[in-house]
Design a protein around this motif. Structure first.
Motif, PDB file in Angstrom:
ATOM      1  N   ASP A  59      13.758  12.104  16.418  1.00  0.00           N
ATOM      2  CA  ASP A  59      14.570  10.844  17.152  1.00  0.00           C
ATOM      3  C   ASP A  59      15.062  10.265  16.170  1.00  0.00           C
ATOM      4  OD1 ASP A  59      12.549   9.490  15.789  1.00  0.00           O
ATOM      5  OD2 ASP A  59      12.170   7.975  17.864  1.00  0.00           O
ATOM      6  N   GLY A  60      15.378  10.784  14.485  1.00  0.00           N
ATOM      7  CA  GLY A  60      15.805   9.853  14.064  1.00  0.00           C
ATOM      8  C   GLY A  60      14.696   8.451  13.161  1.00  0.00           C
ATOM      9  N   GLY A  61      14.168   8.322  13.199  1.00  0.00           N
ATOM     10  CA  GLY A  61      13.349   8.041  12.609  1.00  0.00           C
ATOM     11  C   GLY A  61      11.800   7.886  11.991  1.00  0.00           C
ATOM     12  N   ALA A  62      10.708   7.510  11.503  1.00  0.00           N
ATOM     13  CA  ALA A  62       9.699   8.063  10.848  1.00  0.00           C
ATOM     14  C   ALA A  62       8.376   7.293  11.135  1.00  0.00           C
ATOM     15  CB  ALA A  62      10.127   7.387   9.854  1.00  0.00           C
ATOM     16  N   THR A  63       7.136   7.994  10.904  1.00  0.00           N
ATOM     17  CA  THR A  63       6.560   8.049  11.492  1.00  0.00           C
ATOM     18  C   THR A  63       5.943   7.354   9.667  1.00  0.00           C
ATOM     19  OG1 THR A  63       5.074  10.278  10.872  1.00  0.00           O
ATOM     20  CG2 THR A  63       6.163   9.888  12.680  1.00  0.00           C
ATOM     21  N   VAL A  64       4.719   6.754  10.439  1.00  0.00           N
ATOM     22  CA  VAL A  64       4.022   6.852   8.681  1.00  0.00           C
ATOM     23  C   VAL A  64       2.219   7.019   9.084  1.00  0.00           C
ATOM     24  CG1 VAL A  64       3.458   4.173   7.513  1.00  0.00           C
ATOM     25  CG2 VAL A  64       6.082   4.202   8.456  1.00  0.00           C
ATOM     26  N   GLN A  65       1.973   7.460   7.532  1.00  0.00           N
ATOM     27  CA  GLN A  65       0.761   8.255   8.238  1.00  0.00           C
ATOM     28  C   GLN A  65       0.014   7.000   6.785  1.00  0.00           C
ATOM     29  OE1 GLN A  65       2.502  10.758   7.432  1.00  0.00           O
ATOM     30  NE2 GLN A  65       2.679  10.599   9.658  1.00  0.00           N
ATOM     31  N   LEU A  66      -1.468   6.143   7.035  1.00  0.00           N
ATOM     32  CA  LEU A  66      -1.871   5.551   6.184  1.00  0.00           C
ATOM     33  C   LEU A  66      -3.322   6.227   5.599  1.00  0.00           C
ATOM     34  CD1 LEU A  66      -2.149   2.126   7.777  1.00  0.00           C
ATOM     35  CD2 LEU A  66      -0.082   2.880   5.983  1.00  0.00           C
ATOM     36  N   ARG A  67      -3.597   6.330   4.544  1.00  0.00           N
ATOM     37  CA  ARG A  67      -4.493   6.642   4.010  1.00  0.00           C
ATOM     38  C   ARG A  67      -5.568   6.188   2.860  1.00  0.00           C
ATOM     39  NH1 ARG A  67      -5.881  11.551  -0.213  1.00  0.00           N
ATOM     40  NH2 ARG A  67      -4.346  11.288  -1.381  1.00  0.00           N
ATOM     41  N   ASP A  68      -6.452   5.398   2.697  1.00  0.00           N
ATOM     42  CA  ASP A  68      -7.374   4.706   1.803  1.00  0.00           C
ATOM     43  C   ASP A  68      -7.516   5.758   0.633  1.00  0.00           C
ATOM     44  OD1 ASP A  68      -9.575   3.016   0.261  1.00  0.00           O
ATOM     45  OD2 ASP A  68     -10.526   2.184   2.028  1.00  0.00           O
ATOM     46  N   VAL A  69      -7.162   5.253  -0.696  1.00  0.00           N
ATOM     47  CA  VAL A  69      -7.424   5.380  -1.843  1.00  0.00           C
ATOM     48  C   VAL A  69      -7.927   4.770  -3.316  1.00  0.00           C
ATOM     49  CG1 VAL A  69      -5.181   7.475  -1.591  1.00  0.00           C
ATOM     50  CG2 VAL A  69      -4.922   5.514  -3.030  1.00  0.00           C
ATOM     51  N   THR A  70      -8.677   3.553  -2.903  1.00  0.00           N
ATOM     52  CA  THR A  70      -9.295   3.220  -3.410  1.00  0.00           C
ATOM     53  C   THR A  70     -10.281   4.409  -4.029  1.00  0.00           C
ATOM     54  OG1 THR A  70      -9.089   1.202  -1.835  1.00  0.00           O
ATOM     55  CG2 THR A  70     -10.413   0.995  -3.897  1.00  0.00           C
ATOM     56  N   ALA A  71     -11.285   4.997  -3.523  1.00  0.00           N
ATOM     57  CA  ALA A  71     -12.124   5.540  -4.284  1.00  0.00           C
ATOM     58  C   ALA A  71     -11.707   6.509  -5.577  1.00  0.00           C
ATOM     59  CB  ALA A  71     -13.216   6.432  -3.008  1.00  0.00           C
ATOM     60  N   ALA A  72     -10.771   7.306  -5.386  1.00  0.00           N
ATOM     61  CA  ALA A  72      -9.553   8.327  -6.141  1.00  0.00           C
ATOM     62  C   ALA A  72      -9.303   7.169  -6.921  1.00  0.00           C
ATOM     63  CB  ALA A  72      -8.464   9.025  -4.884  1.00  0.00           C
ATOM     64  N   LYS A  73      -8.537   5.919  -7.072  1.00  0.00           N
ATOM     65  CA  LYS A  73      -7.805   5.155  -8.331  1.00  0.00           C
ATOM     66  C   LYS A  73      -8.958   5.314  -8.813  1.00  0.00           C
ATOM     67  CE  LYS A  73      -4.089   3.628  -7.665  1.00  0.00           C
ATOM     68  NZ  LYS A  73      -2.925   4.725  -8.695  1.00  0.00           N
ATOM     69  N   ARG A  74     -10.422   4.742  -8.303  1.00  0.00           N
ATOM     70  CA  ARG A  74     -11.462   3.747  -8.946  1.00  0.00           C
ATOM     71  C   ARG A  74     -11.899   5.172 -10.381  1.00  0.00           C
ATOM     72  NH1 ARG A  74     -14.726   0.819  -4.223  1.00  0.00           N
ATOM     73  NH2 ARG A  74     -12.946  -1.110  -5.163  1.00  0.00           N
ATOM     74  N   GLN A  75     -11.927   6.508  -9.611  1.00  0.00           N
ATOM     75  CA  GLN A  75     -12.140   7.185  -9.964  1.00  0.00           C
ATOM     76  C   GLN A  75     -11.291   7.984 -11.861  1.00  0.00           C
ATOM     77  OE1 GLN A  75     -13.024  10.829  -6.882  1.00  0.00           O
ATOM     78  NE2 GLN A  75     -14.855   9.193  -6.041  1.00  0.00           N
ATOM     79  N   HIS A  76     -10.392   8.388 -11.152  1.00  0.00           N
ATOM     80  CA  HIS A  76      -9.681   8.375 -11.795  1.00  0.00           C
ATOM     81  C   HIS A  76      -9.266   7.202 -12.945  1.00  0.00           C
ATOM     82  CE1 HIS A  76      -4.761   7.768 -13.732  1.00  0.00           C
ATOM     83  NE2 HIS A  76      -5.066   9.184 -13.539  1.00  0.00           N
ATOM     84  N   GLY A  77      -9.712   5.884 -13.017  1.00  0.00           N
ATOM     85  CA  GLY A  77      -9.669   4.809 -13.615  1.00  0.00           C
ATOM     86  C   GLY A  77     -10.495   4.975 -14.738  1.00  0.00           C
ATOM     87  N   ALA A  78     -11.717   5.278 -13.897  1.00  0.00           N
ATOM     88  CA  ALA A  78     -12.880   5.592 -15.051  1.00  0.00           C
ATOM     89  C   ALA A  78     -12.845   7.026 -16.170  1.00  0.00           C
ATOM     90  CB  ALA A  78     -14.688   5.677 -14.051  1.00  0.00           C
ATOM     91  N   LEU A  79     -12.225   8.218 -15.387  1.00  0.00           N
ATOM     92  CA  LEU A  79     -11.860   9.133 -15.720  1.00  0.00           C
ATOM     93  C   LEU A  79     -11.393   9.003 -17.356  1.00  0.00           C
ATOM     94  CD1 LEU A  79     -12.369  12.391 -16.187  1.00  0.00           C
ATOM     95  CD2 LEU A  79     -10.161  12.363 -14.994  1.00  0.00           C
ATOM     96  N   ILE A  80      -9.827   7.845 -16.731  1.00  0.00           N
ATOM     97  CA  ILE A  80      -9.321   8.166 -18.759  1.00  0.00           C
ATOM     98  C   ILE A  80     -10.020   6.800 -20.006  1.00  0.00           C
ATOM     99  CG2 ILE A  80      -7.276   6.118 -18.824  1.00  0.00           C
ATOM    100  CD1 ILE A  80      -6.567   8.848 -17.261  1.00  0.00           C
ATOM    101  N   GLU A  81     -11.030   5.462 -19.007  1.00  0.00           N
ATOM    102  CA  GLU A  81     -11.229   4.802 -19.549  1.00  0.00           C
ATOM    103  C   GLU A  81     -12.467   6.029 -20.818  1.00  0.00           C
ATOM    104  OE1 GLU A  81     -15.057   1.261 -19.512  1.00  0.00           O
ATOM    105  OE2 GLU A  81     -12.947   1.547 -18.041  1.00  0.00           O
ATOM    106  N   ALA A  82     -13.073   6.674 -19.625  1.00  0.00           N
ATOM    107  CA  ALA A  82     -14.436   8.055 -20.694  1.00  0.00           C
ATOM    108  C   ALA A  82     -13.469   8.263 -21.582  1.00  0.00           C
ATOM    109  CB  ALA A  82     -14.704   8.624 -20.092  1.00  0.00           C
ATOM    110  N   LEU A  83     -11.570   9.073 -21.690  1.00  0.00           N
ATOM    111  CA  LEU A  83     -11.523   9.508 -22.304  1.00  0.00           C
ATOM    112  C   LEU A  83     -10.610   9.422 -23.083  1.00  0.00           C
ATOM    113  CD1 LEU A  83      -9.706  12.367 -19.650  1.00  0.00           C
ATOM    114  CD2 LEU A  83     -11.539  12.493 -21.209  1.00  0.00           C
ATOM    115  N   GLY A  84     -10.524   7.538 -23.393  1.00  0.00           N
ATOM    116  CA  GLY A  84     -10.057   6.772 -24.515  1.00  0.00           C
ATOM    117  C   GLY A  84     -11.474   6.568 -25.221  1.00  0.00           C
ATOM    118  N   ASN A  85     -12.736   6.788 -24.592  1.00  0.00           N
ATOM    119  CA  ASN A  85     -13.743   6.065 -25.818  1.00  0.00           C
ATOM    120  C   ASN A  85     -14.384   7.600 -26.585  1.00  0.00           C
ATOM    121  OD1 ASN A  85     -13.614   3.971 -24.998  1.00  0.00           O
ATOM    122  ND2 ASN A  85     -14.919   4.429 -23.265  1.00  0.00           N
TER     123      ASN A  85
END
Length: 85
Positions: A59-85
């Motif tokens: 119709d010329g508008g948009a739909t908006v979907q939400l997804r909680d990605v908190t766990a994925a962000k935490r896992q990514h941060g932990a992986l980066i930290e582990a690789l940096g050590n």
């Protein structure tokens, strides 16, 4: 969050001011380009990361979907930290 409380609501009512501008830009870009757009937003008060996906609607508008990605962000941060050590 109970999905029934979100369905059919105007997305601008759902987001705090701290992330509303990012979401509005994503929706505007999706409508203009007719391509899906995703942004990640941090909700400070909730301590949660959301992926917000704006998809053009027929119709010329948009739909908006939400997804909680908190766990994925935490896992990514932990992986980066582990690789940096």
């Amino acid at each position: 969050i109970d999905r029934s409380r979100l369905l059919g609501r105007d997305y601008r009512e759902l987001f705090p001011a701290e992330v509303r501008a990012d979401v509005e830009r994503a929706v505007a870009q999706a409508v203009m380009t007719r391509e899906p757009v995703s942004v990640e937003c941090f909700l400070d008060a909730a301590g949660r990361w959301l992926e917000v996906r704006a998809t053009p609607a027929g119709d010329g508008g948009a739909t908006v979907q939400l997804r909680d990605v908190t766990a994925a962000k935490r896992q990514h941060g932990a992986l980066i930290e582990a690789l940096g050590n």
